[in-house]
Enzyme design. Structure first.
Site, PDB file in Angstrom:
ATOM      1  N   PRO A 159      83.120  44.863 -52.441  1.00 35.42           N
ATOM      2  CA  PRO A 159      81.989  43.980 -52.149  1.00 35.42           C
ATOM      3  C   PRO A 159      80.599  44.526 -52.411  1.00 35.42           C
ATOM      4  CG  PRO A 159      82.849  44.886 -50.117  1.00 35.42           C
ATOM      5  CD  PRO A 159      83.772  45.347 -51.208  1.00 35.42           C
ATOM      6  N   LYS A 172      77.141  40.146 -65.843  1.00 35.44           N
ATOM      7  CA  LYS A 172      77.477  39.403 -64.621  1.00 35.44           C
ATOM      8  C   LYS A 172      76.222  39.100 -63.805  1.00 35.44           C
ATOM      9  CE  LYS A 172      79.766  37.555 -61.225  1.00 35.44           C
ATOM     10  NZ  LYS A 172      80.790  38.267 -60.443  1.00 35.44           N
TER      11      LYS A 172
END
Length: 343
Positions: free
Chosen positions: A90, A208
């Site tokens: 994460p 990204k």
């Protein structure tokens, strides 16, 4: 996202193909043997017992053969038994910590590390340097014919829906064509497109961050337009039809519409399982969107991303009201007071 990605690897393996293990939850990583053939073994690691039980329940519900699938008891076990390791974590901090633990091992069998986390490019390069400095154990299959393991970054796009369908897009950054070529068949077990960007590690993460900047801004823009339409007397579903047939069309309007009661399954006509139809539960959590926008603003350094800064404020406000685990499309409800369609 880790669970459906792992499930698709297992489905591929059940079909007789090879695969690589996948991370089950965002706090863990996974590994497995690469290549084709029916004898590939898949290993996963997760520190959460709840996550492990969820994986087993999901596999049982799908009728998957799990005889060649195991959970590792530690990260060290993963790298001691796997030719390829896939990680999905994460945050840059958690990613660095996991790689530090995996590489603190004198018996690293893993030749190829594929990191599907969304990090900043510098973090990806730092991890790659550590991986490249490690030595492979004599028992390693050395699938890249190198004495050191290799790292590539391959963050994903498509969300939970695409992860479940096996249609994710991977943005692949690698320092060599050999590494990219080795990673592509592994990633193809979980996605429909693997796009190599740049010619260096970190390029995948750069792509990204740019993509998610577009996503953050477009979701806010669609939400703002739909809320304005409602104030002008337009139904959100009718206005969405107009947008999706016009130049305003985007993923946030035609696939992941933020207005409740609008997004429907193209085949059945029933309400689709997007977060806006589920009280904004599931999907892409606000905390993850905020992480990505903040990373984009940080790597820009000079404050030259005015739209990203505005988007960051919008999603920060949304998270402060509904909590950071709600889907980011809840900006429609919180910031703009949109109602959606109620039958």
């Amino acid at each position: 996202m880790g669970l459906p990605m792992l499930v698709n690897i297992l489905k591929h393996h059940n079909g007789g193909g090879g695969g690589a293990g996948g991370q089950v939850q965002s706090s863990s990583s996974g590994g497995g043997n690469a290549g084709g053939g029916g004898n590939a073994h898949v290993t996963a690691f997760d520190s959460s017992d709840v996550a492990q039980k969820k994986v087993h329940a999901t596999c049982q519900g799908l009728g998957l053969d799990v005889r060649n699938f195991t959970f590792a008891s530690s990260l060290n076990q993963v790298v001691r038994t796997s030719d390829v390791v896939i990680t999905m974590l994460p945050s840059p901090e958690s990613c660095k910590a996991v790689y530090d633990e995996m590489l603190n091992n004198e018996d690293v069998k893993t030749s190829l590390f594929i990191d599907c986390s969304t990090n900043d490019p510098n973090t990806a390069r730092q991890i790659a340097d550590k991986v490249n400095q490690a030595k492979l154990a004599p028992t390693s299959n050395a699938i890249l014919e190198a004495s050191n393991p290799v790292y590539v970054d391959a963050p994903v796009s498509g969300g939970v829906t695409a992860a479940a369908a096996g249609t994710l897009t991977f943005m692949l950054g690698a320092d060599s064509e050999i590494a990219a070529k080795a990673a592509k068949p592994v990633l193809s077990t979980m996605g429909s497109r693997v796009i190599t960007v740049g010619n260096t590690v970190g390029a995948g993460c750069a792509a990204k961050l740019c993509n998610n900047l577009v996503l953050a801004v477009s979701m806010a823009g669609v939400s703002e337009a739909l809320a304005l339409g409602e104030r002008l007397g337009l139904r959100a579903d009718e206005l969405s039809d107009v947008i999706n047939a016009s130049s305003g069309r985007c993923w946030s309007s035609d696939t992941y519409n933020p207005a409740p009661g609008v997004q429907r399954d193209a085949n059945s006509g029933e309400l689709a399982g997007v977060p806006s139809n589920l009280a904004y539960d599931g999907g892409f959590a606000l905390r993850l969107m905020l992480k990505d926008i903040r990373l984009a603003n940080e790597v820009a350094e000079d404050g030259s991303l005015p739209m990203a800064h505005v988007a960051e404020k919008l999603y920060e406000h949304t998270a402060s009201i509904v909590g950071e685990n709600k889907d980011f499309s809840s900006v429609f409800d919180v910031v703009y007071g949109g109602a959606g369609v109620k039958e």
